[in-house]
Design a protein around this motif. Sequence first.
Motif, PDB file in Angstrom:
ATOM      1  N   ASN A   1      36.923  36.485  42.221  1.00 50.44           N
ATOM      2  CA  ASN A   1      37.163  36.843  43.618  1.00 50.44           C
ATOM      3  C   ASN A   1      38.400  37.700  43.826  1.00 50.44           C
ATOM      4  O   ASN A   1      38.476  38.420  44.819  1.00 50.44           O
ATOM      5  N   HIS A   2      39.346  37.616  42.919  1.00 54.87           N
ATOM      6  CA  HIS A   2      40.592  38.343  43.124  1.00 54.87           C
ATOM      7  C   HIS A   2      40.825  39.417  42.063  1.00 54.87           C
ATOM      8  O   HIS A   2      40.818  40.601  42.365  1.00 54.87           O
ATOM      9  N   CYS A   3      40.998  39.007  40.827  1.00 52.49           N
ATOM     10  CA  CYS A   3      41.352  39.947  39.760  1.00 52.49           C
ATOM     11  C   CYS A   3      40.245  40.958  39.480  1.00 52.49           C
ATOM     12  O   CYS A   3      40.495  42.160  39.408  1.00 52.49           O
ATOM     13  N   VAL A   4      39.034  40.464  39.310  1.00 60.73           N
ATOM     14  CA  VAL A   4      37.913  41.363  38.982  1.00 60.73           C
ATOM     15  C   VAL A   4      37.594  42.268  40.168  1.00 60.73           C
ATOM     16  O   VAL A   4      37.404  43.474  40.008  1.00 60.73           O
ATOM     17  N   LYS A   5      37.562  41.692  41.330  1.00 61.58           N
ATOM     18  CA  LYS A   5      37.303  42.474  42.549  1.00 61.58           C
ATOM     19  C   LYS A   5      38.340  43.591  42.692  1.00 61.58           C
ATOM     20  O   LYS A   5      37.987  44.748  42.939  1.00 61.58           O
ATOM     21  N   ASN A   6      39.604  43.247  42.507  1.00 56.74           N
ATOM     22  CA  ASN A   6      40.673  44.237  42.598  1.00 56.74           C
ATOM     23  C   ASN A   6      40.542  45.308  41.521  1.00 56.74           C
ATOM     24  O   ASN A   6      40.773  46.490  41.777  1.00 56.74           O
ATOM     25  N   ALA A   7      40.159  44.900  40.316  1.00 52.42           N
ATOM     26  CA  ALA A   7      39.996  45.869  39.217  1.00 52.42           C
ATOM     27  C   ALA A   7      38.898  46.877  39.539  1.00 52.42           C
ATOM     28  O   ALA A   7      39.044  48.073  39.284  1.00 52.42           O
ATOM     29  N   PHE A   8      37.794  46.421  40.117  1.00 55.36           N
ATOM     30  CA  PHE A   8      36.724  47.347  40.483  1.00 55.36           C
ATOM     31  C   PHE A   8      37.170  48.312  41.571  1.00 55.36           C
ATOM     32  O   PHE A   8      36.779  49.484  41.567  1.00 55.36           O
ATOM     33  N   LEU A   9      37.997  47.849  42.473  1.00 56.23           N
ATOM     34  CA  LEU A   9      38.504  48.723  43.531  1.00 56.23           C
ATOM     35  C   LEU A   9      39.416  49.812  42.970  1.00 56.23           C
ATOM     36  O   LEU A   9      39.583  50.859  43.580  1.00 56.23           O
ATOM     37  N   HIS A  10      39.992  49.542  41.797  1.00 54.86           N
ATOM     38  CA  HIS A  10      40.892  50.507  41.162  1.00 54.86           C
ATOM     39  C   HIS A  10      40.308  51.070  39.865  1.00 54.86           C
ATOM     40  O   HIS A  10      41.042  51.467  38.959  1.00 54.86           O
ATOM     41  N   ASP A  11      38.987  51.094  39.778  1.00 55.64           N
ATOM     42  CA  ASP A  11      38.249  51.724  38.679  1.00 55.64           C
ATOM     43  C   ASP A  11      38.573  51.187  37.279  1.00 55.64           C
ATOM     44  O   ASP A  11      38.548  51.929  36.308  1.00 55.64           O
ATOM     45  N   SER A  12      38.894  49.908  37.175  1.00 49.36           N
ATOM     46  CA  SER A  12      39.109  49.333  35.847  1.00 49.36           C
ATOM     47  C   SER A  12      38.318  48.027  35.696  1.00 49.36           C
ATOM     48  O   SER A  12      38.715  47.136  34.950  1.00 49.36           O
ATOM     49  N   GLY A  13      37.196  47.946  36.367  1.00 48.80           N
ATOM     50  CA  GLY A  13      36.401  46.728  36.374  1.00 48.80           C
ATOM     51  C   GLY A  13      35.676  46.437  35.084  1.00 48.80           C
ATOM     52  O   GLY A  13      35.425  45.266  34.764  1.00 48.80           O
ATOM     53  N   GLU A  14      35.331  47.458  34.322  1.00 53.36           N
ATOM     54  CA  GLU A  14      34.572  47.245  33.082  1.00 53.36           C
ATOM     55  C   GLU A  14      35.315  46.334  32.107  1.00 53.36           C
ATOM     56  O   GLU A  14      34.716  45.475  31.471  1.00 53.36           O
ATOM     57  N   GLU A  15      36.609  46.511  32.005  1.00 57.40           N
ATOM     58  CA  GLU A  15      37.421  45.684  31.110  1.00 57.40           C
ATOM     59  C   GLU A  15      37.379  44.220  31.558  1.00 57.40           C
ATOM     60  O   GLU A  15      37.267  43.308  30.732  1.00 57.40           O
ATOM     61  N   LYS A  16      37.454  43.987  32.858  1.00 53.39           N
ATOM     62  CA  LYS A  16      37.410  42.621  33.388  1.00 53.39           C
ATOM     63  C   LYS A  16      36.041  41.979  33.151  1.00 53.39           C
ATOM     64  O   LYS A  16      35.954  40.786  32.873  1.00 53.39           O
ATOM     65  N   VAL A  17      34.987  42.768  33.242  1.00 48.27           N
ATOM     66  CA  VAL A  17      33.643  42.252  32.971  1.00 48.27           C
ATOM     67  C   VAL A  17      33.558  41.811  31.515  1.00 48.27           C
ATOM     68  O   VAL A  17      33.026  40.742  31.209  1.00 48.27           O
ATOM     69  N   ASP A  18      34.111  42.621  30.615  1.00 49.75           N
ATOM     70  CA  ASP A  18      34.112  42.264  29.190  1.00 49.75           C
ATOM     71  C   ASP A  18      34.875  40.955  28.951  1.00 49.75           C
ATOM     72  O   ASP A  18      34.438  40.108  28.165  1.00 49.75           O
ATOM     73  N   GLU A  19      36.007  40.771  29.644  1.00 48.80           N
ATOM     74  CA  GLU A  19      36.768  39.530  29.515  1.00 48.80           C
ATOM     75  C   GLU A  19      35.942  38.331  29.961  1.00 48.80           C
ATOM     76  O   GLU A  19      35.898  37.311  29.275  1.00 48.80           O
ATOM     77  N   ILE A  20      35.292  38.466  31.101  1.00 48.73           N
ATOM     78  CA  ILE A  20      34.469  37.370  31.623  1.00 48.73           C
ATOM     79  C   ILE A  20      33.326  37.069  30.657  1.00 48.73           C
ATOM     80  O   ILE A  20      33.006  35.900  30.400  1.00 48.73           O
ATOM     81  N   MET A  21      32.714  38.098  30.100  1.00 55.14           N
ATOM     82  CA  MET A  21      31.621  37.896  29.160  1.00 55.14           C
ATOM     83  C   MET A  21      32.093  37.123  27.921  1.00 55.14           C
ATOM     84  O   MET A  21      31.375  36.262  27.418  1.00 55.14           O
ATOM     85  N   GLN A  22      33.297  37.422  27.454  1.00 52.85           N
ATOM     86  CA  GLN A  22      33.838  36.698  26.293  1.00 52.85           C
ATOM     87  C   GLN A  22      34.055  35.232  26.620  1.00 52.85           C
ATOM     88  O   GLN A  22      33.743  34.348  25.799  1.00 52.85           O
ATOM     89  N   VAL A  23      34.548  34.941  27.816  1.00 49.62           N
ATOM     90  CA  VAL A  23      34.743  33.550  28.216  1.00 49.62           C
ATOM     91  C   VAL A  23      33.397  32.842  28.358  1.00 49.62           C
ATOM     92  O   VAL A  23      33.224  31.714  27.874  1.00 49.62           O
ATOM     93  N   LEU A  24      32.445  33.487  28.996  1.00 49.96           N
ATOM     94  CA  LEU A  24      31.126  32.886  29.172  1.00 49.96           C
ATOM     95  C   LEU A  24      30.445  32.606  27.826  1.00 49.96           C
ATOM     96  O   LEU A  24      29.786  31.586  27.666  1.00 49.96           O
ATOM     97  N   LYS A  25      30.655  33.496  26.866  1.00 48.32           N
ATOM     98  CA  LYS A  25      30.087  33.282  25.534  1.00 48.32           C
ATOM     99  C   LYS A  25      30.661  32.000  24.917  1.00 48.32           C
ATOM    100  O   LYS A  25      29.922  31.213  24.318  1.00 48.32           O
ATOM    101  N   LYS A  26      31.947  31.768  25.101  1.00 49.19           N
ATOM    102  CA  LYS A  26      32.576  30.542  24.572  1.00 49.19           C
ATOM    103  C   LYS A  26      32.014  29.310  25.261  1.00 49.19           C
ATOM    104  O   LYS A  26      31.835  28.264  24.634  1.00 49.19           O
ATOM    105  N   ILE A  27      31.742  29.408  26.559  1.00 47.59           N
ATOM    106  CA  ILE A  27      31.223  28.270  27.307  1.00 47.59           C
ATOM    107  C   ILE A  27      29.794  27.957  26.858  1.00 47.59           C
ATOM    108  O   ILE A  27      29.451  26.793  26.697  1.00 47.59           O
ATOM    109  N   VAL A  28      29.011  28.976  26.632  1.00 50.13           N
ATOM    110  CA  VAL A  28      27.602  28.803  26.288  1.00 50.13           C
ATOM    111  C   VAL A  28      27.421  28.345  24.842  1.00 50.13           C
ATOM    112  O   VAL A  28      26.572  27.522  24.547  1.00 50.13           O
ATOM    113  N   ASP A  29      28.246  28.869  23.938  1.00 52.79           N
ATOM    114  CA  ASP A  29      28.113  28.527  22.507  1.00 52.79           C
ATOM    115  C   ASP A  29      28.523  27.129  22.195  1.00 52.79           C
ATOM    116  O   ASP A  29      29.173  26.417  22.759  1.00 52.79           O
TER     117      ASP A  29
END
Length: 87
Positions: A59-87
């Motif tokens: 709601n805050h960090c990722v949203k802000n990153a997309f507003l400033h054109d750096s959202g892809e990196e934040k998506v990758d971070e979230i994906m890495q965390v989700l992979k740890k949760i799922v595995d």
Amino acid sequence: MNEEKKKAIQILKTCRGQVEGITKMIEDGRYCVDVSNQIVAAQALLKKANMLVLKQHLNHCVKNAFLHDSGEEKVDEIMQVLKKIVD
């Protein structure tokens, strides 16, 4: 501090107390299944706190990153965390 962080902190404090109780249960030689059930309950609290932290991040960090054109990196971070949760 936003509501998600406040809730996560409270849950983590509760979990800390629960872990201390579990440690005492083991030291006191309590029944293994009872100890295991308490460990599962502590894990559930950690998962709940983690979900609140991730919600706040989205709601805050990722949203802000997309507003400033750096959202892809934040998506990758979230994906890495989700992979740890799922595995």
